[in-house]
Enzyme design. Structure first.
Site, short mmCIF file in Angstrom:
data_model
loop_
_atom_site.label_atom_id
_atom_site.label_comp_id
_atom_site.label_asym_id
_atom_site.label_seq_id
_atom_site.Cartn_x
_atom_site.Cartn_y
_atom_site.Cartn_z
N GLY A 14 13.34 17.21 -41.77
CA GLY A 14 14.60 17.76 -41.77
C GLY A 14 16.00 16.99 -42.33
N MET A 91 7.53 24.58 -44.96
CA MET A 91 6.01 24.47 -45.86
C MET A 91 5.26 25.73 -45.46
SD MET A 91 6.63 21.84 -47.70
CE MET A 91 5.24 21.46 -48.45
N ASN A 108 16.21 28.52 -51.10
CA ASN A 108 15.41 27.34 -50.91
C ASN A 108 15.85 26.25 -51.65
OD1 ASN A 108 12.71 26.38 -50.11
ND2 ASN A 108 11.90 26.80 -52.17
N HIS A 110 13.87 23.12 -53.97
CA HIS A 110 12.59 22.72 -54.29
C HIS A 110 12.69 21.20 -55.14
CE1 HIS A 110 8.46 23.41 -55.81
NE2 HIS A 110 9.00 23.02 -57.16
N ASP A 146 8.63 29.90 -55.59
CA ASP A 146 9.65 29.00 -56.44
C ASP A 146 10.21 29.74 -57.62
OD1 ASP A 146 9.31 27.16 -54.39
OD2 ASP A 146 7.44 26.24 -55.62
N GLU A 175 19.29 15.98 -53.50
CA GLU A 175 19.07 17.19 -52.61
C GLU A 175 20.08 17.09 -51.59
OE1 GLU A 175 15.18 18.31 -51.32
OE2 GLU A 175 14.29 16.84 -52.89
C1 GRF Z 1 12.22 17.95 -49.65
O1 GRF Z 1 12.14 17.16 -50.80
C2 GRF Z 1 12.36 19.24 -50.14
O2 GRF Z 1 12.63 19.64 -51.28
C3 GRF Z 1 10.83 19.59 -50.14
O3 GRF Z 1 10.42 18.95 -49.09
C4 GRF Z 1 11.01 17.71 -48.60
C5 GRF Z 1 11.48 17.97 -47.33
O4 GRF Z 1 12.45 16.94 -46.79
N1 GRF Z 1 10.33 20.96 -50.20
P1 GRF Z 1 13.38 17.01 -45.36
O5 GRF Z 1 12.31 17.75 -44.54
O6 GRF Z 1 14.72 17.95 -45.81
O7 GRF Z 1 13.83 15.43 -45.05
#
Ligand code: GRF
Length: 196
Positions: A14, A91, A108, A110, A146, A175
């Site tokens: 998270g 997921m 989302n 990605h 996606d 991110e």
């Molecule tokens: C991130 O890289 C996201 O883009 C991918 O899974 C990872 C999740 O990381 N789908 P977190 O749970 O936000 O730390």
């Protein structure tokens, strides 16, 4: 006017959820109202609770029929009064019915420069292809995996000798900046796409 209510769906640690919640709490432009995990042991649940955000778990293994899981998630989002839903390391693939109900309001993140590398193992695929750049994308969720309209992207260079893990760590830092910026842009109705 009250600020938009945002729910965040997670499956793991998270860290993107934390970045979103902290940005909303600091900026006051939206209210994090729910962190929902399909994994009971997701580390992000504890982190959300520490940040004062209500949490709930809906374990997909409790459902025989896939759409029943989707409907339970949808009901929890509506019960929380969510206006916007952010998938953040969630997921599970949600079906077209629930996605359609949140059309234009479900985001989302990605870990690739879409349309390159939808699905899994994005960093290994970028390295194997010899790409000079990798990165991440925030997009609207549609029924096609996606493939929804892109809201924003951030790029990193692929370094010589990069491993998928090293590249993933650098992309993850991006991110954490991109997702809050993209959420702010959506709420502000700002022109897209953005970069961060
Ligand atoms: C991130 O890289 C996201 O883009 C991918 O899974 C990872 C999740 O990381 N789908 P977190 O749970 O936000 O730390």
């Amino acid at each position: 006017m009250s600020t938009p209510r945002v729910a965040i769906l997670i499956s793991g640690g998270g860290s993107n959820m934390v970045a979103l919640v902290r940005d909303m709490q600091a900026g006051g432009y939206a209210q994090p109202v729910l962190v929902l995990s399909n994994e009971p042991c997701a580390g992000g649940l504890e982190r959300a609770a520490e940040l004062g955000v209500p949490t709930c778990t809906i374990d997909h293994r409790d459902f025989v029929v896939r759409t029943d899981f989707d409907d339970a998630v949808d009901a929890a989002l509506r019960d929380a009064g969510a206006d916007i839903v952010c998938l953040a390391g969630f997921m599970r693939i949600l079906g077209p019915d629930v996605v359609g109900r949140w059309a234009g309001r479900m985001l989302n993140i990605h870990p690739s420069l879409l349309p390159k590398y939808p699905g899994l193992n994005t960093h290994a695929r970028a390295i194997a292809a010899g790409d000079a750049e990798a990165g991440c994308t925030v997009h609207l969720v549609t029924a096609a995996l996606d493939a929804g309209p892109i809201i924003g992207q951030a790029r990193v260079a692929v370094e010589p000798g990069d491993t998928p893990q090293a590249l993933a760590a650098r992309v993850l830092e991006k991110e954490h900046r991109l997702y809050p910026a993209a959420l702010r842009a959506v709420i502000a109705g700002a022109p897209t796409p953005i970069t961060a």
